[in-house]
Design a protein around this motif. Sequence first.
Motif, PDB file in Angstrom:
ATOM      1  N   ALA A  71     -10.431  65.220  -6.284  1.00  0.00           N
ATOM      2  CA  ALA A  71      -9.110  64.901  -6.822  1.00  0.00           C
ATOM      3  C   ALA A  71      -9.230  64.265  -8.207  1.00  0.00           C
ATOM      4  O   ALA A  71      -8.530  64.651  -9.151  1.00  0.00           O
ATOM      5  CB  ALA A  71      -8.366  63.965  -5.872  1.00  0.00           C
ATOM      6  N   ARG A  72     -10.132  63.309  -8.335  1.00  0.00           N
ATOM      7  CA  ARG A  72     -10.345  62.638  -9.629  1.00  0.00           C
ATOM      8  C   ARG A  72     -10.824  63.629 -10.697  1.00  0.00           C
ATOM      9  O   ARG A  72     -10.626  63.420 -11.888  1.00  0.00           O
ATOM     10  CB  ARG A  72     -11.392  61.531  -9.494  1.00  0.00           C
ATOM     11  CG  ARG A  72     -10.894  60.264  -8.825  1.00  0.00           C
ATOM     12  CD  ARG A  72     -12.017  59.250  -8.708  1.00  0.00           C
ATOM     13  NE  ARG A  72     -12.472  58.834 -10.015  1.00  0.00           N
ATOM     14  CZ  ARG A  72     -12.134  57.682 -10.610  1.00  0.00           C
ATOM     15  NH1 ARG A  72     -11.333  56.853 -10.000  1.00  0.00           N
ATOM     16  NH2 ARG A  72     -12.606  57.363 -11.808  1.00  0.00           N
ATOM     17  N   GLU A  83     -14.551  62.349   3.135  1.00  0.00           N
ATOM     18  CA  GLU A  83     -13.497  61.489   2.555  1.00  0.00           C
ATOM     19  C   GLU A  83     -13.779  61.171   1.086  1.00  0.00           C
ATOM     20  O   GLU A  83     -12.920  61.349   0.218  1.00  0.00           O
ATOM     21  CB  GLU A  83     -13.386  60.179   3.359  1.00  0.00           C
ATOM     22  CG  GLU A  83     -12.275  59.274   2.860  1.00  0.00           C
ATOM     23  CD  GLU A  83     -12.236  57.930   3.588  1.00  0.00           C
ATOM     24  OE1 GLU A  83     -11.377  57.111   3.222  1.00  0.00           O
ATOM     25  OE2 GLU A  83     -13.065  57.687   4.499  1.00  0.00           O
ATOM     26  N   ASN A  84     -14.986  60.716   0.782  1.00  0.00           N
ATOM     27  CA  ASN A  84     -15.306  60.370  -0.608  1.00  0.00           C
ATOM     28  C   ASN A  84     -15.431  61.623  -1.471  1.00  0.00           C
ATOM     29  O   ASN A  84     -15.090  61.612  -2.661  1.00  0.00           O
ATOM     30  CB  ASN A  84     -16.592  59.551  -0.689  1.00  0.00           C
ATOM     31  CG  ASN A  84     -16.757  58.895  -2.048  1.00  0.00           C
ATOM     32  OD1 ASN A  84     -15.936  58.065  -2.453  1.00  0.00           O
ATOM     33  ND2 ASN A  84     -17.775  59.280  -2.780  1.00  0.00           N
ATOM     34  N   GLY A  85     -15.902  62.718  -0.862  1.00  0.00           N
ATOM     35  CA  GLY A  85     -15.996  63.984  -1.594  1.00  0.00           C
ATOM     36  C   GLY A  85     -14.633  64.473  -2.057  1.00  0.00           C
ATOM     37  O   GLY A  85     -14.478  64.953  -3.191  1.00  0.00           O
ATOM     38  N   LEU A  86     -13.630  64.322  -1.201  1.00  0.00           N
ATOM     39  CA  LEU A  86     -12.273  64.758  -1.561  1.00  0.00           C
ATOM     40  C   LEU A  86     -11.687  63.867  -2.653  1.00  0.00           C
ATOM     41  O   LEU A  86     -10.967  64.344  -3.533  1.00  0.00           O
ATOM     42  CB  LEU A  86     -11.368  64.754  -0.332  1.00  0.00           C
ATOM     43  CG  LEU A  86     -11.702  65.828   0.717  1.00  0.00           C
ATOM     44  CD1 LEU A  86     -10.765  65.747   1.901  1.00  0.00           C
ATOM     45  CD2 LEU A  86     -11.628  67.219   0.101  1.00  0.00           C
ATOM     46  N   VAL A 116      -4.516  65.721  -0.446  1.00  0.00           N
ATOM     47  CA  VAL A 116      -3.995  66.225  -1.718  1.00  0.00           C
ATOM     48  C   VAL A 116      -4.873  67.374  -2.242  1.00  0.00           C
ATOM     49  O   VAL A 116      -4.406  68.257  -2.956  1.00  0.00           O
ATOM     50  CB  VAL A 116      -3.869  65.070  -2.756  1.00  0.00           C
ATOM     51  CG1 VAL A 116      -5.226  64.505  -3.135  1.00  0.00           C
ATOM     52  CG2 VAL A 116      -3.096  65.506  -3.990  1.00  0.00           C
ATOM     53  N   VAL A 117      -6.156  67.367  -1.838  1.00  0.00           N
ATOM     54  CA  VAL A 117      -7.066  68.484  -2.170  1.00  0.00           C
ATOM     55  C   VAL A 117      -7.146  69.410  -0.961  1.00  0.00           C
ATOM     56  O   VAL A 117      -7.458  68.973   0.144  1.00  0.00           O
ATOM     57  CB  VAL A 117      -8.483  67.973  -2.513  1.00  0.00           C
ATOM     58  CG1 VAL A 117      -9.425  69.137  -2.799  1.00  0.00           C
ATOM     59  CG2 VAL A 117      -8.445  67.016  -3.697  1.00  0.00           C
ATOM     60  N   GLU A 118      -6.867  70.682  -1.183  1.00  0.00           N
ATOM     61  CA  GLU A 118      -6.953  71.665  -0.103  1.00  0.00           C
ATOM     62  C   GLU A 118      -8.408  72.099   0.061  1.00  0.00           C
ATOM     63  O   GLU A 118      -9.072  72.452  -0.925  1.00  0.00           O
ATOM     64  CB  GLU A 118      -6.107  72.887  -0.461  1.00  0.00           C
ATOM     65  CG  GLU A 118      -5.781  73.789   0.688  1.00  0.00           C
ATOM     66  CD  GLU A 118      -4.581  73.318   1.503  1.00  0.00           C
ATOM     67  OE1 GLU A 118      -4.626  73.527   2.717  1.00  0.00           O
ATOM     68  OE2 GLU A 118      -3.637  72.752   0.929  1.00  0.00           O
ATOM     69  N   TYR A 169      -6.391  63.591 -15.814  1.00  0.00           N
ATOM     70  CA  TYR A 169      -5.470  62.510 -15.420  1.00  0.00           C
ATOM     71  C   TYR A 169      -5.239  62.477 -13.909  1.00  0.00           C
ATOM     72  O   TYR A 169      -5.035  61.422 -13.329  1.00  0.00           O
ATOM     73  CB  TYR A 169      -4.125  62.677 -16.123  1.00  0.00           C
ATOM     74  CG  TYR A 169      -4.131  62.328 -17.597  1.00  0.00           C
ATOM     75  CD1 TYR A 169      -4.720  61.140 -18.038  1.00  0.00           C
ATOM     76  CD2 TYR A 169      -3.534  63.170 -18.537  1.00  0.00           C
ATOM     77  CE1 TYR A 169      -4.719  60.806 -19.392  1.00  0.00           C
ATOM     78  CE2 TYR A 169      -3.521  62.840 -19.887  1.00  0.00           C
ATOM     79  CZ  TYR A 169      -4.115  61.657 -20.314  1.00  0.00           C
ATOM     80  OH  TYR A 169      -4.105  61.324 -21.644  1.00  0.00           O
ATOM     81  N   GLY A 170      -5.252  63.663 -13.293  1.00  0.00           N
ATOM     82  CA  GLY A 170      -5.004  63.700 -11.847  1.00  0.00           C
ATOM     83  C   GLY A 170      -4.501  65.058 -11.394  1.00  0.00           C
ATOM     84  O   GLY A 170      -4.579  66.048 -12.128  1.00  0.00           O
TER      85      GLY A 170
END
Length: 418
Positions: free
Chosen positions: A84-85, A77-80, A118-120, A406-407
């Motif tokens: 994303a960031r 979870e935190n890795g994704l 949001v990250v595959e 930015y994202g």
Amino acid sequence: MSATLLKNATIVDPTSKHHLKKRDVLVEKGIIKKIAASISEPKAKEIVLKNLHISQGWFDSSVCFGEPGYEDRETIENGLKTAARSGFTAIALNGATQPVLDSKSGIQYVKGKTAGNVVEVYPVGTLTMQAKGEDLAELFDMKTEGAISFYDYQKPIENANLLKIALQYTQNFEGLVQSFPMDPSIARKGLVNEEINSTKLGLKGIPALSEELQITRDLYLLEYTGGKLHIPTISTKKSVQLIKEAKKKGLDVTCSVSINNLCLTDDELENFDTNFKVLPPLRTKKDIKSLLKGLKDGTIDGVTSNHDPHTIEDKKTEFDHAAYGSIGLESCFGALQAIVNTETSIKALTGLKERFGIHTTPVSEGSKANLTLFNPEGTFQFSEEHIVSTSKNAAMLGKTLKGTVYGIFHNKKIFLNE
């Protein structure tokens, strides 16, 4: 809000007719509906950001987290969230977990745990059972479940016959084999690059020869068997030459370079900081010069963060006993942008998608929105406040980086950094 309007975005995508042009981009229900010099859409959520640039979503071909088994290093979870960031819409997740990803059920676990993010996430199955280098793992079964390649993370395949069989067998289902470039009989108990610095510091060396011998062997095997080979994280001048020659011969080979080996030399080791204990080891300025040239001329197909989190206990210890590895997702773009131009950066961060079987979506009308949003300008000093990973073992700490992420926009979702 089902519609999003990106205002005044410079598009960096050589496959798009809007390449390097400033445009408004309207996205509805995850599809790019319109690209024009100016768009007005009152119902859309407008995104206005300083010096906004957008490109195809970035892909990192070598990421480790920890879960299952090493959640204290990093959870999925935190890795994704970290990915994303950091601007990545897709990552290849190595099976360096406990248990390792050597079976259908392991791949199912990762796919189930990351679905709809949001990250595959594309799992990388191990090439051998338990990553022990003795027997091939369930390659076909893992491929059918969604494994995009097979790799015993940072473990050399000592048995040449095993690699030969893997390259032959995977041809039946278009499998991609990865082979870590290090001959353990030459590297032995080396810790850092074998050069002047290793001698000065009294640290056992890993010769460049250990990488080059292994690559030479692997390329001979590939020439004999056919198949698809990816050599992850090359680090020496001679390695670039070997792969360039193999590509000229028509061999189906690709390679990557770790951002650490592209930016940092073994001069960093003078204070015995274990954040610089990485594999492949940091080499010399001469090697970096060749790696950069190889990246620009296409010999090297992409750059990876080689994100490898480790706990304080693994790193805050004597250099000999410290674990290899550095986190790199958060600093990858900024470190790359500091040494090459924007177009080269984006090519390096998207160049391996097709090789790993990931569909590329150009920034054009009718395409799915798979975008990274960034500002290529502005420098800053990378510090712990920029790290969202659970582990803080970053080789880039204190380095001057360039550009801001930015994202990302992917899977009908948008993720923007605060």
